[in-house]
Write an enzyme that holds these catalytic residues in place. Sequence first.
Site, PDB file in Angstrom:
ATOM      1  N   ASN A 107      78.190  41.356  41.547  1.00 34.71           N
ATOM      2  CA  ASN A 107      77.526  42.264  40.610  1.00 34.71           C
ATOM      3  C   ASN A 107      76.395  43.022  41.297  1.00 34.71           C
ATOM      4  OD1 ASN A 107      79.269  41.159  38.760  1.00 34.71           O
ATOM      5  ND2 ASN A 107      77.753  39.733  37.914  1.00 34.71           N
ATOM      6  N   HIS A 126      78.259  42.860  47.199  1.00 38.27           N
ATOM      7  CA  HIS A 126      78.562  44.286  46.965  1.00 38.27           C
ATOM      8  C   HIS A 126      77.285  45.116  46.887  1.00 38.27           C
ATOM      9  CE1 HIS A 126      82.797  43.274  45.242  1.00 38.27           C
ATOM     10  NE2 HIS A 126      82.694  43.112  46.542  1.00 38.27           N
ATOM     11  N   ASN A 222      86.034  31.427  32.494  1.00 39.01           N
ATOM     12  CA  ASN A 222      86.615  32.750  32.285  1.00 39.01           C
ATOM     13  C   ASN A 222      87.545  32.664  31.080  1.00 39.01           C
ATOM     14  OD1 ASN A 222      88.119  35.132  32.391  1.00 39.01           O
ATOM     15  ND2 ASN A 222      88.084  35.192  34.636  1.00 39.01           N
ATOM     16  N   GLY A 224      89.790  34.597  30.338  1.00 32.01           N
ATOM     17  CA  GLY A 224      91.124  35.029  30.765  1.00 32.01           C
ATOM     18  C   GLY A 224      91.546  34.271  32.011  1.00 32.01           C
TER      19      GLY A 224
HETATM   20  N1  APR Z   1      82.499  35.447  30.397  1.00 35.30           N
HETATM   21  C1  APR Z   1      83.219  35.108  31.498  1.00 35.30           C
HETATM   22  N2  APR Z   1      84.209  35.871  32.026  1.00 35.30           N
HETATM   23  C2  APR Z   1      84.485  37.034  31.392  1.00 35.30           C
HETATM   24  C3  APR Z   1      83.782  37.470  30.234  1.00 35.30           C
HETATM   25  C4  APR Z   1      82.757  36.624  29.742  1.00 35.30           C
HETATM   26  N3  APR Z   1      82.056  36.959  28.647  1.00 35.30           N
HETATM   27  N4  APR Z   1      84.311  38.681  29.846  1.00 35.30           N
HETATM   28  C5  APR Z   1      85.282  38.977  30.754  1.00 35.30           C
HETATM   29  N5  APR Z   1      85.391  37.997  31.670  1.00 35.30           N
HETATM   30  C6  APR Z   1      86.274  37.912  32.837  1.00 35.30           C
HETATM   31  C7  APR Z   1      87.543  38.713  32.741  1.00 35.30           C
HETATM   32  O1  APR Z   1      88.579  37.896  32.179  1.00 35.30           O
HETATM   33  C8  APR Z   1      87.827  39.030  34.213  1.00 35.30           C
HETATM   34  O2  APR Z   1      88.640  38.025  34.811  1.00 35.30           O
HETATM   35  O3  APR Z   1      85.547  38.497  33.903  1.00 35.30           O
HETATM   36  C9  APR Z   1      86.454  39.008  34.860  1.00 35.30           C
HETATM   37  C10 APR Z   1      85.966  40.376  35.288  1.00 35.30           C
HETATM   38  O4  APR Z   1      86.817  40.817  36.318  1.00 35.30           O
HETATM   39  P1  APR Z   1      86.536  42.231  36.983  1.00 35.30           P
HETATM   40  O5  APR Z   1      86.300  43.235  35.908  1.00 35.30           O
HETATM   41  O6  APR Z   1      87.622  42.456  37.992  1.00 35.30           O
HETATM   42  O7  APR Z   1      85.146  42.048  37.693  1.00 35.30           O
HETATM   43  P2  APR Z   1      84.883  41.371  39.088  1.00 35.30           P
HETATM   44  O8  APR Z   1      85.750  40.172  39.298  1.00 35.30           O
HETATM   45  O9  APR Z   1      83.420  41.179  39.217  1.00 35.30           O
HETATM   46  O10 APR Z   1      85.326  42.546  40.068  1.00 35.30           O
HETATM   47  C11 APR Z   1      85.019  42.354  41.376  1.00 35.30           C
HETATM   48  O11 APR Z   1      85.591  44.592  41.955  1.00 35.30           O
HETATM   49  O12 APR Z   1      85.734  46.806  42.287  1.00 35.30           O
HETATM   50  C12 APR Z   1      84.975  45.717  42.504  1.00 35.30           C
HETATM   51  O13 APR Z   1      82.739  46.184  42.846  1.00 35.30           O
HETATM   52  C13 APR Z   1      83.639  45.804  41.854  1.00 35.30           C
HETATM   53  O14 APR Z   1      82.166  43.921  41.897  1.00 35.30           O
HETATM   54  C14 APR Z   1      83.401  44.372  41.376  1.00 35.30           C
HETATM   55  C15 APR Z   1      84.557  43.628  41.978  1.00 35.30           C
END
Ligand code: APR
Length: 260
Positions: A107, A126, A222, A224
């Site tokens: 993040n 990142h 998570n 999902g």
């Molecule tokens: N609590 C926990 N998990 C959650 C919640 C919640 N309230 N809401 C959503 N999620 C989960 C989703 O199910 C998903 O698996 O958080 C995850 C978010 O995944 P991404 O949107 O892909 O985010 P992230 O894993 O941080 O992405 C990684 O991708 O492009 C890069 O720079 C961007 O830092 C980012 C990185």
Amino acid sequence: MQDTIERIARALQRAERILIITGAGLSADSGLPTYRGLGGLYNGRTAEGLPIEAALSGPMLGRDPALCWKYLAELGRACLGARPNAAHEAIAELQRRKPGCWVLTQNIDGYHRAAGSPPERLIEIHGRLEPLYCQSCGARSAELAEHLQRPLPPRCACGGILRPPVVLFEEMLPERAVATLYEELGKGFDAVLAVGTSASFPYIVEPILRARRLGGFTAEINPGSSEISGLVDLHARARALDVLPSLLSHISGMAICNTG
Ligand code: APR
């Protein structure tokens, strides 16, 4: 779910060295959009018909800084308009109690620092949204909020275009963050907990694989599924905000009974 939370709490209580990996899902509970999955930033295209990954890329910042900064400003306003939640605070509290507890975050919102996580045990793989710096002379600049009030792209006194120290698409990860991550991985972690990440990158899956190889404990919070759901010992299918604060209270409860 309570049983899963208690089992994760017991494992973290026993562990000396803990790595907490966090992603956009942790800040979703602060109201920030995630990148993938439901409502994810990456699902749609920009007003210009581009994938967001193209608009937020290093080459785009060079080729069309106004366009790239249009979407950087959107991210910046979202992050500045929200704040860390109780799950960030629970992670910071765990780090206070466990000197061997590290955070590896994808993040860029700066919420771990704002919630009190010690910067010396926080790996921002990142990068971060501020402080901005000039691409021409390297001078660091004022707060992001100030620049978002002025015409974009923000410019340095020298005329150069400012940018945030984030990793844009098609850019390399920050060398120091990567070096710190692999130095700490080399020391081994007894427990690895992934919170709110789709685990889309090999350097996010790697700590889970290494902990398993060392006989360590692995878990995921998570609602999902992700790339690591099939690898972890326990998967709490719930929101970070619904699990992390109660996880901490279970650990503190144990601490009292262990010394009772
Ligand atoms: N609590 C926990 N998990 C959650 C919640 C919640 N309230 N809401 C959503 N999620 C989960 C989703 O199910 C998903 O698996 O958080 C995850 C978010 O995944 P991404 O949107 O892909 O985010 P992230 O894993 O941080 O992405 C990684 O991708 O492009 C890069 O720079 C961007 O830092 C980012 C990185």
